[in-house]
Design a protein around this motif. Structure first.
Motif, PDB file in Angstrom:
ATOM      1  N   TRP A 190       0.801  -1.214   0.000  1.00  0.00           N
ATOM      2  CA  TRP A 190       0.000   0.000   0.000  1.00  0.00           C
ATOM      3  C   TRP A 190       0.840   1.273   0.000  1.00  0.00           C
ATOM      4  N   PRO A 191       1.842   1.440   0.881  1.00  0.00           N
ATOM      5  CA  PRO A 191       2.655   2.667   0.825  1.00  0.00           C
ATOM      6  C   PRO A 191       3.357   2.846  -0.518  1.00  0.00           C
ATOM      7  N   ALA A 192       3.880   1.745  -1.082  1.00  0.00           N
ATOM      8  CA  ALA A 192       4.561   1.861  -2.370  1.00  0.00           C
ATOM      9  C   ALA A 192       3.564   2.222  -3.473  1.00  0.00           C
ATOM     10  N   PHE A 193       2.346   1.685  -3.378  1.00  0.00           N
ATOM     11  CA  PHE A 193       1.324   2.039  -4.362  1.00  0.00           C
ATOM     12  C   PHE A 193       1.015   3.534  -4.294  1.00  0.00           C
ATOM     13  N   LEU A 194       0.855   4.077  -3.101  1.00  0.00           N
ATOM     14  CA  LEU A 194       0.573   5.503  -2.968  1.00  0.00           C
ATOM     15  C   LEU A 194       1.707   6.345  -3.548  1.00  0.00           C
ATOM     16  N   HIS A 195       2.930   5.897  -3.351  1.00  0.00           N
ATOM     17  CA  HIS A 195       4.077   6.627  -3.904  1.00  0.00           C
ATOM     18  C   HIS A 195       4.022   6.616  -5.434  1.00  0.00           C
ATOM     19  N   ARG A 196       3.749   5.455  -6.011  1.00  0.00           N
ATOM     20  CA  ARG A 196       3.663   5.373  -7.472  1.00  0.00           C
ATOM     21  C   ARG A 196       2.467   6.157  -7.994  1.00  0.00           C
ATOM     22  N   LEU A 197       1.374   6.109  -7.244  1.00  0.00           N
ATOM     23  CA  LEU A 197       0.184   6.828  -7.681  1.00  0.00           C
ATOM     24  C   LEU A 197       0.428   8.333  -7.700  1.00  0.00           C
ATOM     25  N   ASP A 198       1.194   8.822  -6.760  1.00  0.00           N
ATOM     26  CA  ASP A 198       1.501  10.253  -6.734  1.00  0.00           C
ATOM     27  C   ASP A 198       2.187  10.676  -8.035  1.00  0.00           C
ATOM     28  N   ARG A 199       3.066   9.842  -8.538  1.00  0.00           N
ATOM     29  CA  ARG A 199       3.717  10.131  -9.820  1.00  0.00           C
ATOM     30  C   ARG A 199       2.741   9.940 -10.984  1.00  0.00           C
ATOM     31  N   HIS A 200       1.890   8.920 -10.852  1.00  0.00           N
ATOM     32  CA  HIS A 200       0.957   8.614 -11.943  1.00  0.00           C
ATOM     33  C   HIS A 200      -0.092   9.713 -12.102  1.00  0.00           C
ATOM     34  N   ARG A 201      -0.387  10.423 -11.036  1.00  0.00           N
ATOM     35  CA  ARG A 201      -1.355  11.524 -11.133  1.00  0.00           C
ATOM     36  C   ARG A 201      -0.890  12.575 -12.143  1.00  0.00           C
ATOM     37  N   THR A 202       0.417  12.733 -12.260  1.00  0.00           N
ATOM     38  CA  THR A 202       0.948  13.675 -13.242  1.00  0.00           C
ATOM     39  C   THR A 202       0.570  13.242 -14.656  1.00  0.00           C
ATOM     40  N   ARG A 203       0.641  11.932 -14.904  1.00  0.00           N
ATOM     41  CA  ARG A 203       0.246  11.425 -16.216  1.00  0.00           C
ATOM     42  C   ARG A 203      -1.243  11.634 -16.447  1.00  0.00           C
ATOM     43  N   LEU A 204      -2.062  11.335 -15.425  1.00  0.00           N
ATOM     44  CA  LEU A 204      -3.504  11.521 -15.574  1.00  0.00           C
ATOM     45  C   LEU A 204      -3.830  12.986 -15.873  1.00  0.00           C
ATOM     46  N   ALA A 205      -3.152  13.885 -15.169  1.00  0.00           N
ATOM     47  CA  ALA A 205      -3.398  15.309 -15.390  1.00  0.00           C
ATOM     48  C   ALA A 205      -2.993  15.715 -16.809  1.00  0.00           C
ATOM     49  N   ALA A 206      -1.876  15.185 -17.293  1.00  0.00           N
ATOM     50  CA  ALA A 206      -1.414  15.521 -18.639  1.00  0.00           C
ATOM     51  C   ALA A 206      -2.393  15.019 -19.696  1.00  0.00           C
ATOM     52  N   LEU A 207      -3.089  13.935 -19.388  1.00  0.00           N
ATOM     53  CA  LEU A 207      -4.083  13.384 -20.315  1.00  0.00           C
ATOM     54  C   LEU A 207      -5.438  14.070 -20.180  1.00  0.00           C
ATOM     55  N   GLY A 208      -5.551  14.973 -19.224  1.00  0.00           N
ATOM     56  CA  GLY A 208      -6.817  15.667 -19.028  1.00  0.00           C
ATOM     57  C   GLY A 208      -7.848  14.869 -18.265  1.00  0.00           C
ATOM     58  N   VAL A 209      -7.419  13.811 -17.568  1.00  0.00           N
ATOM     59  CA  VAL A 209      -8.344  12.991 -16.791  1.00  0.00           C
ATOM     60  C   VAL A 209      -8.700  13.726 -15.508  1.00  0.00           C
ATOM     61  N   ARG A 210      -9.990  13.862 -15.272  1.00  0.00           N
ATOM     62  CA  ARG A 210     -10.460  14.606 -14.097  1.00  0.00           C
ATOM     63  C   ARG A 210     -10.629  13.625 -12.940  1.00  0.00           C
ATOM     64  N   SER A 211      -9.529  13.391 -12.235  1.00  0.00           N
ATOM     65  CA  SER A 211      -9.525  12.404 -11.158  1.00  0.00           C
ATOM     66  C   SER A 211      -9.673  13.088  -9.810  1.00  0.00           C
ATOM     67  N   ARG A 212      -9.975  12.287  -8.802  1.00  0.00           N
ATOM     68  CA  ARG A 212     -10.140  12.819  -7.450  1.00  0.00           C
ATOM     69  C   ARG A 212      -8.771  13.109  -6.848  1.00  0.00           C
ATOM     70  N   SER A 213      -8.577  14.332  -6.408  1.00  0.00           N
ATOM     71  CA  SER A 213      -7.363  14.694  -5.696  1.00  0.00           C
ATOM     72  C   SER A 213      -7.408  14.083  -4.304  1.00  0.00           C
ATOM     73  N   PRO A 214      -6.257  13.746  -3.730  1.00  0.00           N
ATOM     74  CA  PRO A 214      -6.283  13.220  -2.362  1.00  0.00           C
ATOM     75  C   PRO A 214      -6.683  14.258  -1.323  1.00  0.00           C
ATOM     76  N   HIS A 215      -6.749  15.535  -1.736  1.00  0.00           N
ATOM     77  CA  HIS A 215      -7.031  16.586  -0.763  1.00  0.00           C
ATOM     78  C   HIS A 215      -8.310  17.390  -1.043  1.00  0.00           C
ATOM     79  N   THR A 216      -8.910  17.179  -2.190  1.00  0.00           N
ATOM     80  CA  THR A 216     -10.070  18.002  -2.537  1.00  0.00           C
ATOM     81  C   THR A 216     -11.217  17.141  -3.017  1.00  0.00           C
ATOM     82  N   VAL A 217     -12.393  17.697  -3.066  1.00  0.00           N
ATOM     83  CA  VAL A 217     -13.561  17.075  -3.655  1.00  0.00           C
ATOM     84  C   VAL A 217     -14.102  18.022  -4.723  1.00  0.00           C
ATOM     85  N   PRO A 218     -14.876  17.511  -5.674  1.00  0.00           N
ATOM     86  CA  PRO A 218     -15.351  18.382  -6.759  1.00  0.00           C
ATOM     87  C   PRO A 218     -16.409  19.366  -6.262  1.00  0.00           C
ATOM     88  N   ALA A 219     -16.537  20.435  -7.010  1.00  0.00           N
ATOM     89  CA  ALA A 219     -17.601  21.382  -6.678  1.00  0.00           C
ATOM     90  C   ALA A 219     -18.948  20.731  -6.856  1.00  0.00           C
TER      91      ALA A 219
END
Length: 220
Positions: A190-219
């Motif tokens: 689990w900790p290693a997955f979270l670490h990899r996911l933190d990097r993977h979020r950059t890829r999702l953002a670059a692709l325009g994927v509107r994913s849930r941030s670990p700190h925010t919720v949508p309007a």
């Protein structure tokens, strides 16, 4: 034949698990059909229909797929998707079914990701990222013959409540990333997955994927 003519994959999903069994009692067509098929009554028509369609698909060289609530109600030719309890998948596998694990407590992505009031409206309950990651398609306590019948797992994202493509993406990601790891990797960290996911979020953002941030919720 229409579905098999236009759909090349070897499997055809029939659904049907939530069809009300009581409808046949009120149907003028179903009541005489049951004795004509040698059945005890209209309630038995559901099983008869699934067996009949299963045999038809098998004769065409296709494999029927279907949801199971107990792991016991579908003909042997079916690949089954147990959705209520993982142990139903074990039971189905021991009966000889191939199994695709789809328990709602860890694979139904229409559940909110948190109890925060800004989450999109969904089913009652919460399925957070860790809940998806803890999905185990073939638990260690299962017999080898049962585990060997598990083809994999899959996510469900029902759309009764999802209003927009943005909401669908938000519901899917990053929980779909967690399900991919549980499906494709025997190693859990689990900790290693979270670490990899933190990097993977950059890829999702670059692709325009509107994913849930670990700190925010949508309007709302």
């Amino acid at each position: 034949h229409a579905v098999t003519d236009v759909s090349p994959p070897p499997s055809v999903h029939l659904g049907g698990d939530e069809g009300p069994r009581t409808d046949g009692e009120a149907s003028a067509a179903a009541r005489p059909r049951a004795p004509a098929e040698g059945l005890a009554g209209p309630a038995a028509l559901h099983g008869w229909f699934m067996r009949t369609v299963s045999a038809h698909l098998t004769s065409l060289g296709r494999r029927p797929l279907g949801w199971t609530e107990t792991g016991t109600e579908l003909p042997a030719a079916f690949t089954v998707l147990p959705w209520r309890d993982p142990e139903h998948g074990r039971g189905a596998a021991l009966r000889g079914h191939d199994v695709i694990m789809a328990p709602f407590r860890s694979t139904y992505l229409d559940y909110p990701q948190s109890a925060d009031p800004g989450e999109p409206r969904g089913q009652d309950g919460v399925l957070d990222l860790r809940g998806v990651y803890d999905n185990d398609p073939a638990p260690a306590h299962w017999e080898p013959e049962a585990a060997g019948r598990v083809l994999g797992t899959q996510a469900q994202l029902w759309t009764e409540y999802a209003r927009t493509p943005a909401e669908l993406e938000y519901l899917a990601f990053p929980r779909l990333c967690a399900l991919a790891e549980t499906a494709w990797s025997a190693h859990r960290d689990w900790p290693a997955f979270l670490h990899r996911l933190d990097r993977h979020r950059t890829r999702l953002a670059a692709l325009g994927v509107r994913s849930r941030s670990p700190h925010t919720v949508p309007a709302p």
